[in-house]
Design a protein around this motif. Structure first.
Motif, PDB file in Angstrom:
ATOM      1  N   UNK A 160     -41.803   0.733  24.527  1.00 53.23           N
ATOM      2  CA  UNK A 160     -41.420  -0.660  24.316  1.00 53.23           C
ATOM      3  C   UNK A 160     -40.769  -1.278  25.547  1.00 53.23           C
ATOM      4  N   UNK A 161     -40.791  -2.619  25.556  1.00 49.02           N
ATOM      5  CA  UNK A 161     -40.227  -3.410  26.631  1.00 49.02           C
ATOM      6  C   UNK A 161     -39.045  -4.195  26.070  1.00 49.02           C
ATOM      7  N   UNK A 162     -37.918  -4.194  26.772  1.00 50.95           N
ATOM      8  CA  UNK A 162     -36.730  -4.924  26.303  1.00 50.95           C
ATOM      9  C   UNK A 162     -36.152  -5.720  27.456  1.00 50.95           C
ATOM     10  N   UNK A 163     -35.914  -7.007  27.222  1.00 56.98           N
ATOM     11  CA  UNK A 163     -35.355  -7.876  28.253  1.00 56.98           C
ATOM     12  C   UNK A 163     -33.925  -7.454  28.566  1.00 56.98           C
ATOM     13  N   UNK A 164     -33.623  -7.350  29.860  1.00 60.29           N
ATOM     14  CA  UNK A 164     -32.266  -7.024  30.279  1.00 60.29           C
ATOM     15  C   UNK A 164     -31.502  -8.310  30.550  1.00 60.29           C
ATOM     16  N   UNK A 165     -30.244  -8.372  30.145  1.00 61.97           N
ATOM     17  CA  UNK A 165     -29.464  -9.607  30.335  1.00 61.97           C
ATOM     18  C   UNK A 165     -29.033  -9.787  31.771  1.00 61.97           C
TER      19      UNK A 165
ATOM     20  N   UNK B 229     -47.798 -20.404  27.305  1.00 61.96           N
ATOM     21  CA  UNK B 229     -47.868 -19.087  26.688  1.00 61.96           C
ATOM     22  C   UNK B 229     -46.510 -18.740  26.086  1.00 61.96           C
ATOM     23  N   UNK B 230     -46.498 -18.193  24.892  1.00 65.51           N
ATOM     24  CA  UNK B 230     -45.247 -17.808  24.264  1.00 65.51           C
ATOM     25  C   UNK B 230     -44.642 -16.597  24.976  1.00 65.51           C
ATOM     26  N   UNK B 231     -43.326 -16.425  24.781  1.00 63.61           N
ATOM     27  CA  UNK B 231     -42.647 -15.275  25.381  1.00 63.61           C
ATOM     28  C   UNK B 231     -43.257 -13.967  24.893  1.00 63.61           C
ATOM     29  N   UNK B 232     -43.552 -13.910  23.593  1.00 60.45           N
ATOM     30  CA  UNK B 232     -44.113 -12.680  23.024  1.00 60.45           C
ATOM     31  C   UNK B 232     -45.462 -12.349  23.657  1.00 60.45           C
ATOM     32  N   UNK B 233     -46.308 -13.375  23.843  1.00 62.31           N
ATOM     33  CA  UNK B 233     -47.614 -13.132  24.441  1.00 62.31           C
ATOM     34  C   UNK B 233     -47.485 -12.709  25.893  1.00 62.31           C
ATOM     35  N   UNK B 234     -46.573 -13.389  26.636  1.00 62.08           N
ATOM     36  CA  UNK B 234     -46.358 -13.044  28.040  1.00 62.08           C
ATOM     37  C   UNK B 234     -45.914 -11.592  28.168  1.00 62.08           C
ATOM     38  N   UNK B 235     -44.943 -11.201  27.350  1.00 61.68           N
ATOM     39  CA  UNK B 235     -44.421  -9.838  27.434  1.00 61.68           C
ATOM     40  C   UNK B 235     -45.452  -8.823  26.978  1.00 61.68           C
ATOM     41  N   UNK B 236     -46.263  -9.190  26.011  1.00 67.58           N
ATOM     42  CA  UNK B 236     -47.333  -8.288  25.583  1.00 67.58           C
ATOM     43  C   UNK B 236     -48.338  -8.045  26.697  1.00 67.58           C
ATOM     44  N   UNK B 237     -48.710  -9.102  27.398  1.00 69.00           N
ATOM     45  CA  UNK B 237     -49.650  -8.959  28.511  1.00 69.00           C
ATOM     46  C   UNK B 237     -49.019  -8.178  29.660  1.00 69.00           C
ATOM     47  N   UNK B 238     -47.721  -8.383  29.870  1.00 68.67           N
ATOM     48  CA  UNK B 238     -47.036  -7.637  30.927  1.00 68.67           C
ATOM     49  C   UNK B 238     -47.024  -6.152  30.618  1.00 68.67           C
TER      50      UNK B 238
END
Length: 323
Positions: A29-34, A1-10
Motif C-alpha cells: 500500500x501507499x500512504x501519504x506522508x505529512x 483526475x481524482x487523488x485516488x486515481x492519481x495515487x492508484x496510477x502512481x
C-alpha cells in the motif's frame, strides 16, 4: 483526475519499475506522508522494507522545488562521497516524474519547533554533531555532483528572498524593508562556492541517537556561499527566535559553540553576522508568505495565525545583528 486515481496510477507505475529490478517483489500500500512542500511524498510498503516515493503532482511542472529528478540526481551523486543520504532505488522521467528511495530509520525533529519534544541533552548533542558534519557537505568536490547553474553569491541569495518578501503585504512583515536595506548595504564578498543543501537543520537530518543517518529534503540545493548555510542553521539554535510557535530548549549550544564546531579545522567564517541576519530575513519571508496564503484562503492552516510574533522577532533580531 481524482487523488485516488492519481495515487492508484502512481502505485502501478512504481510497481512496474520495481518488479523490473526485483522480480517477485511484494509491493503493498501507499500512504501519504505529512509535511513538506516539494511535490508529493508517500510511504510505500514492500516485501523488502518500506520506501519513500516523491512525485511531481499532477499538472505541476517539474521545476524548482517540484523537480523530483533533480533531487534524485543529487542524492545519487552524494552516495559515494560518504555524506549520509538515502539510497535511490528507482526513478521515472515520464510525467509526472517520481523517484523511490529507501526509508531510513531515524528521527528528524527540530528541537525548538517540533513535537514531540526532544530531550534537552539529546537535542544539544544532535545540534553540535550536525555542525561538526556540515563541513563534509561543503567539501564535496563540485565535479562529483550534477551542478546545473552558476553559483549564487550572497547578493544573489538576498535578492532571492527579497522577491519572496516583496510578495508579502508589508503589514505582515513590519520593518522587513529596513532589514533588507541594511543587508543590501553591507553584502560580504563571496568566498569559493560549495555545495549548499539550502535547508540544513535538524528537521531535515534523520538521526539515530546523536548520529546523523541521512540528510533529506534536497529540493532547493544549489552551489553558493557556505556561510549562507551556516547562518540559516543558527536560526534554529535559539528557541527565543520563535515566540508563540516554538520553545526555548535549555542547554542548546550557543551560536559561537556551533560555529567553533563547524570551523574546527580552521576554515574561515568571516562576516558571519551578516549571514545570521540573512537567515532571519529568509525565515521571516517564508513565514510571511505562508501566512499570506492562509489569510487569502489559498491554503487553510489556522496555525499560520500564530506566526506574527515570530516574524516580528526574526526581523527585530536581524536588525540588531545587522546594525
Amino acid at each position: 483526475m481524482s487523488t485516488e486515481k492519481f495515487e492508484g496510477e502512481l502505485v502501478a507505475r512504481v510497481t512496474t519499475a520495481l518488479l523490473q529490478q526485483r522480480p517477485g517483489l511484494d509491493v503493498g500500500s501507499l500512504a501519504r506522508l505529512p509535511g513538506g512542500h516539494s511535490g508529493l511524498t508517500y510511504r510505500l510498503e514492500t516485501g523488502e522494507g518500506p520506501l519513500v516515493i516523491k512525485s511531481v503532482p499532477e499538472g505541476q511542472k517539474a521545476i524548482g522545488r517540484h523537480d523530483m529528478l533533480r533531487q534524485a540526481r543529487m542524492i545519487s551523486a552524494l552516495a559515494p562521497t560518504g555524506m549520509p543520504v538515502p539510497a535511490i532505488v528507482a526513478t521515472d522521467e515520464t510525467e509526472p516524474a517520481w523517484f523511490a528511495m529507501e526509508l531510513v530509520a531515524g528521527e528528524s525533529l527540530e528541537p525548538v519547533l517540533d513535537s514531540p519534544e526532544v530531550p534537552a541533552e539529546l537535542a544539544a548533542a544532535r545540534m553540535l554533531r550536525a555542525a561538526e558534519i556540515l563541513p563534509a557537505l561543503h567539501d564535496v568536490p563540485l565535479d562529483k555532483v550534477p551542478v546545473d547553474a552558476d553559483p549564487l553569491t550572497p547578493r544573489d541569495e538576498l535578492a532571492r528572498w527579497a522577491r519572496t518578501m516583496a510578495a508579502v503585504p508589508p503589514q505582515l512583515v513590519p520593518d522587513a524593508d529596513r532589514l533588507h536595506d541594511l543587508l543590501a548595504g553591507s553584502v560580504p564578498a563571496a568566498v569559493t562556492p560549495t555545495l549548499v543543501h539550502g535547508d540544513y537543520r535538524l528537521g531535515n537530518l534523520l538521526c539515530n541517537g546523536t548520529e546523523p543517518a541521512a540528510l533529506i529534503d534536497w529540493e532547493i540545493w544549489s552551489v553558493g556561499d557556505p556561510r549562507v548555510e551556516l547562518g540559516w542553521f543558527l536560526v534554529f539554535a535559539d528557541g527565543t527566535n520563535f515566540p508563540g510557535v516554538g520553545r526555548d530548549v535549555p542547554g542548546l549550544p550557543t551560536a559561537d559553540e556551533l560555529v567553533s564546531a563547524y570551523a574546527a579545522d580552521g576554515r574561515a567564517v568571516d562576516e558571519l553576522a551578516w549571514f545570521n541576519a540573512l537567515g532571519r530575513y529568509k525565515m521571516a519571508a517564508i513565514m510571511g508568505h505562508n501566512l499570506r496564503r492562509h489569510l487569502e484562503g489559498r491554503h487553510h492552516d489556522p496555525d499560520q495565525e500564530k506566526l506574527p510574533d515570530t516574524i516580528r522577532r526574526l526581523i527585530e533580531t536581524g536588525l540588531s545583528i545587522s546594525s
